[in-house]
Design a protein around this motif. Structure first.
Motif, PDB file in Angstrom:
ATOM      1  N   ALA A 147      76.994 -81.845  21.466  1.00 23.81           N
ATOM      2  CA  ALA A 147      76.139 -80.873  20.797  1.00 23.81           C
ATOM      3  C   ALA A 147      76.071 -79.591  21.598  1.00 23.81           C
ATOM      4  O   ALA A 147      76.111 -79.609  22.820  1.00 23.81           O
ATOM      5  CB  ALA A 147      74.736 -81.457  20.617  1.00 23.81           C
ATOM      6  N   GLY A 148      75.936 -78.464  20.883  1.00 24.43           N
ATOM      7  CA  GLY A 148      76.072 -77.151  21.497  1.00 24.43           C
ATOM      8  C   GLY A 148      75.126 -76.874  22.627  1.00 24.43           C
ATOM      9  O   GLY A 148      75.411 -76.039  23.470  1.00 24.43           O
ATOM     10  N   GLY A 149      74.010 -77.551  22.666  1.00 22.56           N
ATOM     11  CA  GLY A 149      73.084 -77.318  23.753  1.00 22.56           C
ATOM     12  C   GLY A 149      73.518 -77.942  25.060  1.00 22.56           C
ATOM     13  O   GLY A 149      73.041 -77.570  26.120  1.00 22.56           O
ATOM     14  N   LEU A 150      74.431 -78.877  24.991  1.00 20.90           N
ATOM     15  CA  LEU A 150      74.800 -79.644  26.171  1.00 20.90           C
ATOM     16  C   LEU A 150      76.229 -79.398  26.621  1.00 20.90           C
ATOM     17  O   LEU A 150      76.650 -79.918  27.626  1.00 20.90           O
ATOM     18  CB  LEU A 150      74.634 -81.138  25.871  1.00 20.90           C
ATOM     19  CG  LEU A 150      73.232 -81.562  25.448  1.00 20.90           C
ATOM     20  CD1 LEU A 150      73.255 -83.016  24.988  1.00 20.90           C
ATOM     21  CD2 LEU A 150      72.251 -81.387  26.584  1.00 20.90           C
ATOM     22  N   GLU A 151      76.951 -78.634  25.865  1.00 17.78           N
ATOM     23  CA  GLU A 151      78.376 -78.549  26.125  1.00 17.78           C
ATOM     24  C   GLU A 151      78.892 -77.169  25.755  1.00 17.78           C
ATOM     25  O   GLU A 151      78.333 -76.500  24.899  1.00 17.78           O
ATOM     26  CB  GLU A 151      79.108 -79.617  25.301  1.00 17.78           C
ATOM     27  CG  GLU A 151      80.586 -79.757  25.592  1.00 17.78           C
ATOM     28  CD  GLU A 151      80.888 -80.036  27.053  1.00 17.78           C
ATOM     29  OE1 GLU A 151      80.651 -81.168  27.513  1.00 17.78           O
ATOM     30  OE2 GLU A 151      81.360 -79.102  27.728  1.00 17.78           O
ATOM     31  N   THR A 152      79.963 -76.792  26.407  1.00 14.15           N
ATOM     32  CA  THR A 152      80.567 -75.493  26.125  1.00 14.15           C
ATOM     33  C   THR A 152      81.142 -75.457  24.725  1.00 14.15           C
ATOM     34  O   THR A 152      81.803 -76.398  24.295  1.00 14.15           O
ATOM     35  CB  THR A 152      81.686 -75.220  27.142  1.00 14.15           C
ATOM     36  OG1 THR A 152      81.130 -75.255  28.452  1.00 14.15           O
ATOM     37  CG2 THR A 152      82.326 -73.869  26.886  1.00 14.15           C
TER      38      THR A 152
END
Lengths: 114, 115
Positions: B98-103
């Motif tokens: 998910a975008g909050g945790l990963e580039t």
């Protein structure tokens, strides 16, 4: 509403000059922070990112950024720029755990002259 | 190094026409996104997509827009009836988590011009 500000819209430097691009965000919670670069005619590429830990992060091509939580800032630095650093630089923020989306700043166009 | 690809690179269309913008995310990525950048403005989030469903969308992403993953590799953005104000650069992105945790990795963009 959450926002990201990049105050330098256009920066012109000579090669070997030092660079600092400002980025400030408005959000009181925990954030992930990113700097992306877009070279002419190319796609957005990740320069560096901060999720947690050491607030001084090092990225590719000699770039680094420092997260200062008290100032809501994540400024990008490079001690000595090269002509090949000519590009547009985007700061982006993600609000941890709440959302997938990145919130971008308006970008800073950097021109480096030989 | 794997990259996100987008087609076409440029698209010109008449107001009211439908357009489909195509993206091929990085093959092991599970989360997909569309962003757009109107000339001179910020890059803006449109939509995120995971497990064949929209997981989040912005207020820009109204009923004129839709996304689809028609097969195992493509991810499309459809604009049903284009307006002049839809003229922008559209970026596709993908990430493993998910975008909050990963580039998020971005494609080169499709420049859409609505006349």
């Amino acid at each position: 509403a959450q926002s990201v500000s990049q105050h330098n819209h256009h920066v012109i430097l000579s090669e070997a000059a030092s660079l600092e691009l400002g980025c400030n965000y408005s959000y009181g919670g925990t954030v992930n922070l990113f700097w992306y670069v877009q070279y002419p005619g190319q796609h957005l590429q990740l320069l560096l990112k901060y999720f947690s830990g050491d607030p001084l992060v090092k990225g590719i091509k000699g770039f680094e950024a420092e997260f200062i939580k008290s100032k809501f800032s994540f400024n990008l630095r490079k001690p000595s720029v090269q002509w090949s650093d000519t590009a547009e630089y985007f700061c982006a923020v993600n609000l941890q755990y709440n959302t997938d989306k990145l919130i971008f700043g308006t970008g800073t166009r950097l021109q480096v002259f030989p | 190094e794997p990259e996100v690809t987008q087609t076409p690179s440029h698209q010109v269309t008449q107001m009211g026409q439908e357009v489909i913008l195509r993206c091929v995310p990085i093959s092991n990525h599970l989360y997909f996104y569309w962003y757009r950048q109107i000339l001179g403005q910020k890059v803006e989030f449109l939509v995120s997509f995971y497990n064949n469903e929209i997981s989040e969308k912005s207020e820009i992403f109204d009923d004129q827009f839709s996304v689809e993953r028609p097969d195992g590799s493509n991810f499309t953005l459809k604009i049903r009836s284009t307006k002049l104000e839809d003229s922008a650069m559209y970026f596709c992105a993908s990430s493993v988590l998910a975008g909050g945790l990963e580039t998020q990795y971005f494609g080169p963009g499709t420049r859409l011009l609505v006349l």
